[in-house]
Motif scaffolding. Structure first.
Motif, PDB file in Angstrom:
ATOM      1  N   CYS A 126       0.935  -1.522   0.225  1.00 20.30           N
ATOM      2  CA  CYS A 126      -0.281  -0.281   0.312  1.00 20.30           C
ATOM      3  C   CYS A 126       0.955   1.115   0.185  1.00 20.30           C
ATOM      4  O   CYS A 126       0.634   2.356  -0.624  1.00 20.30           O
ATOM      5  CB  CYS A 126      -0.927  -0.418   1.193  1.00 20.30           C
ATOM      6  SG  CYS A 126      -2.626  -0.947   1.030  1.00 20.30           S
ATOM      7  N   PHE A 127       1.959   1.549   0.202  1.00 13.70           N
ATOM      8  CA  PHE A 127       2.770   2.703   0.517  1.00 13.70           C
ATOM      9  C   PHE A 127       3.527   2.866  -0.317  1.00 13.70           C
ATOM     10  O   PHE A 127       3.671   3.785  -1.127  1.00 13.70           O
ATOM     11  CB  PHE A 127       3.551   2.786   2.091  1.00 13.70           C
ATOM     12  CG  PHE A 127       2.834   3.141   4.119  1.00 13.70           C
ATOM     13  CD1 PHE A 127       2.001   4.072   3.358  1.00 13.70           C
ATOM     14  CD2 PHE A 127       2.704   1.981   4.183  1.00 13.70           C
ATOM     15  CE1 PHE A 127       1.793   4.572   4.705  1.00 13.70           C
ATOM     16  CE2 PHE A 127       2.484   2.432   5.502  1.00 13.70           C
ATOM     17  CZ  PHE A 127       2.108   3.881   6.251  1.00 13.70           C
ATOM     18  N   HIS A 128       3.835   1.024  -1.403  1.00 15.92           N
ATOM     19  CA  HIS A 128       4.957   1.237  -2.159  1.00 15.92           C
ATOM     20  C   HIS A 128       3.372   1.983  -2.970  1.00 15.92           C
ATOM     21  O   HIS A 128       4.023   2.808  -3.991  1.00 15.92           O
ATOM     22  CB  HIS A 128       5.118   0.204  -2.468  1.00 15.92           C
ATOM     23  CG  HIS A 128       6.258   0.881  -3.777  1.00 15.92           C
ATOM     24  ND1 HIS A 128       5.393   0.351  -4.795  1.00 15.92           N
ATOM     25  CD2 HIS A 128       7.816   0.519  -4.386  1.00 15.92           C
ATOM     26  CE1 HIS A 128       6.680   0.014  -5.852  1.00 15.92           C
ATOM     27  NE2 HIS A 128       7.419   0.651  -5.364  1.00 15.92           N
ATOM     28  N   ALA A 129       2.503   1.798  -3.567  1.00  8.22           N
ATOM     29  CA  ALA A 129       1.597   2.537  -3.960  1.00  8.22           C
ATOM     30  C   ALA A 129       1.347   3.930  -4.080  1.00  8.22           C
ATOM     31  O   ALA A 129       1.056   4.777  -4.913  1.00  8.22           O
ATOM     32  CB  ALA A 129      -0.066   0.894  -4.317  1.00  8.22           C
ATOM     33  N   THR A 130       0.957   4.415  -2.622  1.00  9.01           N
ATOM     34  CA  THR A 130       0.955   5.527  -2.918  1.00  9.01           C
ATOM     35  C   THR A 130       2.303   6.180  -2.918  1.00  9.01           C
ATOM     36  O   THR A 130       1.903   7.978  -3.300  1.00  9.01           O
ATOM     37  CB  THR A 130       0.794   5.564  -0.794  1.00  9.01           C
ATOM     38  OG1 THR A 130       2.106   5.461  -0.094  1.00  9.01           O
ATOM     39  CG2 THR A 130      -0.501   5.401  -0.686  1.00  9.01           C
ATOM     40  N   GLY A 131       3.754   6.064  -3.240  1.00 12.15           N
ATOM     41  CA  GLY A 131       4.640   7.232  -3.590  1.00 12.15           C
ATOM     42  C   GLY A 131       6.076   6.699  -2.771  1.00 12.15           C
ATOM     43  O   GLY A 131       6.345   7.915  -3.462  1.00 12.15           O
ATOM     44  N   ILE A 132       5.279   6.111  -2.391  1.00 13.39           N
ATOM     45  CA  ILE A 132       6.954   5.839  -0.587  1.00 13.39           C
ATOM     46  C   ILE A 132       7.668   5.006  -0.906  1.00 13.39           C
ATOM     47  O   ILE A 132       7.662   3.992  -0.879  1.00 13.39           O
ATOM     48  CB  ILE A 132       5.892   5.784   0.656  1.00 13.39           C
ATOM     49  CG1 ILE A 132       4.803   6.772   1.065  1.00 13.39           C
ATOM     50  CG2 ILE A 132       7.187   5.391   1.639  1.00 13.39           C
ATOM     51  CD1 ILE A 132       5.008   6.668   2.376  1.00 13.39           C
ATOM     52  N   ARG A 133       9.044   5.846  -1.216  1.00 17.39           N
ATOM     53  CA  ARG A 133      10.036   5.054  -1.162  1.00 17.39           C
ATOM     54  C   ARG A 133      11.237   4.692  -0.366  1.00 17.39           C
ATOM     55  O   ARG A 133      11.313   5.597   0.320  1.00 17.39           O
ATOM     56  CB  ARG A 133      11.110   5.587  -2.694  1.00 17.39           C
ATOM     57  CG  ARG A 133       9.882   5.906  -3.862  1.00 17.39           C
ATOM     58  CD  ARG A 133       9.588   4.270  -4.142  1.00 17.39           C
ATOM     59  NE  ARG A 133       8.766   4.670  -5.475  1.00 17.39           N
ATOM     60  CZ  ARG A 133       7.126   3.989  -5.422  1.00 17.39           C
ATOM     61  NH1 ARG A 133       6.679   3.970  -4.209  1.00 17.39           N
ATOM     62  NH2 ARG A 133       6.531   4.130  -6.151  1.00 17.39           N
ATOM     63  N   PRO A 134      12.405   3.241  -0.251  1.00 18.01           N
ATOM     64  CA  PRO A 134      13.250   3.365   1.002  1.00 18.01           C
ATOM     65  C   PRO A 134      13.738   4.138   0.961  1.00 18.01           C
ATOM     66  O   PRO A 134      14.594   4.477   2.323  1.00 18.01           O
ATOM     67  CB  PRO A 134      13.658   1.967   0.535  1.00 18.01           C
ATOM     68  CG  PRO A 134      13.127   1.649  -0.487  1.00 18.01           C
ATOM     69  CD  PRO A 134      11.960   2.290  -1.630  1.00 18.01           C
ATOM     70  N   GLU A 135      14.412   5.061  -0.176  1.00 19.05           N
ATOM     71  CA  GLU A 135      15.391   6.180  -0.130  1.00 19.05           C
ATOM     72  C   GLU A 135      15.102   7.399   1.347  1.00 19.05           C
ATOM     73  O   GLU A 135      15.364   8.435   1.332  1.00 19.05           O
ATOM     74  CB  GLU A 135      15.964   6.565  -1.506  1.00 19.05           C
ATOM     75  CG  GLU A 135      14.941   7.198  -2.144  1.00 19.05           C
ATOM     76  CD  GLU A 135      14.775   6.738  -3.107  1.00 19.05           C
ATOM     77  OE1 GLU A 135      13.718   6.865  -4.071  1.00 19.05           O
ATOM     78  OE2 GLU A 135      14.697   5.280  -2.587  1.00 19.05           O
ATOM     79  N   GLU A 136      13.372   8.344   1.363  1.00 24.71           N
ATOM     80  CA  GLU A 136      12.380   8.749   1.848  1.00 24.71           C
ATOM     81  C   GLU A 136      12.209   9.048   2.913  1.00 24.71           C
ATOM     82  O   GLU A 136      12.246   7.838   3.822  1.00 24.71           O
ATOM     83  CB  GLU A 136      11.555   8.702   0.958  1.00 24.71           C
ATOM     84  CG  GLU A 136      11.548   9.654  -0.520  1.00 24.71           C
ATOM     85  CD  GLU A 136      10.181   9.309  -0.827  1.00 24.71           C
ATOM     86  OE1 GLU A 136      10.156  10.768  -1.968  1.00 24.71           O
ATOM     87  OE2 GLU A 136       9.485   8.258  -0.913  1.00 24.71           O
ATOM     88  N   THR A 137      12.553  10.052   3.454  1.00 20.58           N
ATOM     89  CA  THR A 137      12.340  10.310   4.977  1.00 20.58           C
ATOM     90  C   THR A 137      11.168  10.799   4.951  1.00 20.58           C
ATOM     91  O   THR A 137       9.909  11.555   4.294  1.00 20.58           O
ATOM     92  CB  THR A 137      13.360  11.378   5.405  1.00 20.58           C
ATOM     93  OG1 THR A 137      13.985  11.003   5.448  1.00 20.58           O
ATOM     94  CG2 THR A 137      12.957  11.942   7.261  1.00 20.58           C
ATOM     95  N   VAL A 138      10.270  10.044   5.873  1.00 20.23           N
ATOM     96  CA  VAL A 138       8.529  10.680   6.239  1.00 20.23           C
ATOM     97  C   VAL A 138       8.750  10.657   7.336  1.00 20.23           C
ATOM     98  O   VAL A 138       8.919   9.886   8.846  1.00 20.23           O
ATOM     99  CB  VAL A 138       7.853   8.852   6.336  1.00 20.23           C
ATOM    100  CG1 VAL A 138       6.649   8.482   5.711  1.00 20.23           C
ATOM    101  CG2 VAL A 138       8.574   8.031   4.022  1.00 20.23           C
TER     102      VAL A 138
END
Length: 445
Positions: A126-138
């Motif tokens: 789900c989070f990958h679908a929304t556009g969150i990527r491993p290299e990012e700070t959330v």
């Protein structure tokens, strides 16, 4: 087009459903052996679970509801603190969480280590679908509480590989400070909280939220982002590159639906881990997932060990927005319209408070915070116009009476419902950091 997280997300939907058919047989066998609650139910229903091997046979099984869950947890014991549908020993539980309690007394659900792996797999999709990527700070704006959108989301997002900052549960000032200090491009929180921050942050910061580093906004915990006016407001206020929503159910899996770059409905992302049905809530007929179809979502977890449910009526009423997508995912897409238990009846016609809000949100001079005002708790039927509070935009020069007249006419023409609006100033409403109800009881009556 971005690549989906797992291959199953691009497999033909019919093949996915066929796979579920065999997994459902395994889940029924598990319930018959391990669930005291469902063994009693099978006897009560006169059902032999081992004889059910097809989806058509599965659809003959009665539903489980939230009230069933609540009754199940009235009398518990140290051996079964989660009630008789707890299907593993307490020492096998790895996590216990609860519902938010927004629709009544909270219920508790347990997860084994295996259940947590199921959850992590689906929530990561789900989070990958929304556009969150491993290299990012959330910046994680939801407090790590017992609710499904707390710790389980945080764990899954961390496993996705992102640098997750647990900034929720404290003050707004601290959250905004973390956002700025850490140059975080992603903000995840509830939809209500996103709107709250959009309204309140400029007062705290003495500058617009468009000057903050967050350019990806992800909202959960309730519908709203799919409303064009609300999405556009968030885009413009934050100068965002994407604004997306996701949704799940703690009773089943904390997150199962998520928007991709098309931003036209949430994809089902729980393939292989939960079976989903679309139900006409009045006739209890199962409907096909076809564009334009509307109904209530019903779930059966697949492989769930701790507190498994069977044909669980979610209470979420949705509209299917598509069955194909440019992103390559093959699962149905939908928008959540509202809660079945919030549906109102005006002279025999069904209407959701969210539908009224969405119509009013499109009116020049009105902010997207309209709420239905009911005379007493539990009021559903209306023969006279439905009382509605309309929040005036302080930046508009329109006469409030013109805004009210347009609201009455727009709702009447689009929804075939009459409303009785009361204009109020923006300062007259309270914005919630977690969930904002679209219905309020008139305490002045």
């Amino acid at each position: 087009m971005t690549e989906p997280y797992d291959q199953i997300e691009t497999e033909p939907w019919d093949e996915v459903v066929a796979r579920h058919e065999s997994l459902l047989t395994e889940q029924l066998a598990y319930l018959a052996e391990n669930s005291e609650y469902y063994r009693a139910k099978f006897d009560e229903w006169g059902i032999d679970p081992t004889a059910i091997t097809t989806l058509s046979g599965f659809r003959e099984i009665p539903f489980t509801t939230k009230d069933d869950e609540r009754r199940n947890q009235v009398d518990t014991s140290p051996e079964q603190p989660l009630g008789s549908h707890q299907a593993v020993p307490t020492e096998a539980l790895s996590r216990t969480i609860s519902s938010s309690g927004t629709t009544g007394k909270p219920t508790y659900f347990g997860l084994t280590a295996g259940d947590r792996e199921h959850w992590n797999t689906v929530i990561q999709r789900c989070f990958h679908a929304t556009g969150i990527r491993p290299e990012e700070t959330v910046i994680f704006g939801v407090g790590q509480t017992m609710v499904p959108g707390g710790t389980p989301y945080f764990e899954a997002m961390t496993r996705l590989g992102a640098n997750v900052v647990p900034a929720g549960g404290g003050s707004t000032e601290r959250l905004l400070s973390a956002l700025t200090d850490l140059h975080a491009p992603v903000l995840f929180t509830t939809t209500s909280h996103l709107r709250y921050l959009t309204e309140r942050a400029p007062e705290i910061l003495d500058r617009g939220v468009d000057e903050l580093p967050a350019i990806k906004l992800i909202g959960g915990g309730g519908p709203g982002i799919a409303t064009p006016e609300i999405r556009e407001t968030l885009y413009e206020a934050w100068d965002a590159t994407l604004v997306r929503e996701l949704m799940g159910l703690g009773d089943v899996i904390g997150c199962m639906w998520a928007e991709c770059e098309a931003e036209d409905g949430m994809h089902y992302c729980a393939q292989g881990h939960a079976h989903v049905e679309l139900l006409d809530p009045d006739t209890e007929t199962v409907l096909p997932f076809e564009r334009g179809a509307e109904g209530e979502l019903v779930y059966t977890p697949l492989g769930r060990e701790a507190t498994p449910l069977l044909r669980y009526r979610s209470g979420d009423y949705v509209r299917v927005t598509g069955t194909t997508c440019s992103c390559g995912r093959t699962s149905p897409r939908m928008q959540c319209i509202g809660r079945v238990d919030e549906m109102l009846i005006y002279k025999g016609m069904n209407v959701f408070p969210s539908a009224i809000r969405d119509v009013i949100s499109g009116i020049d001079g009105a902010l997207p915070y309209a709420r239905v005002k009911i005379p007493s708790e539990g009021t559903v039927h209306f023969e006279s116009p439905i009382p509605v509070t309309i929040v005036m935009d302080p930046g508009s020069n329109r006469d409030p009476s013109d805004i009210v007249d347009e609201a009455v006419e727009s709702v009447r023409s689009r929804l075939k419902v009459r409303i009785d609006p009361t204009p109020v100033s923006k300062s007259a409403i309270e914005l919630s950091e977690y969930k904002t109800s679209l219905v309020e009881v008139d305490t002045e009556r």
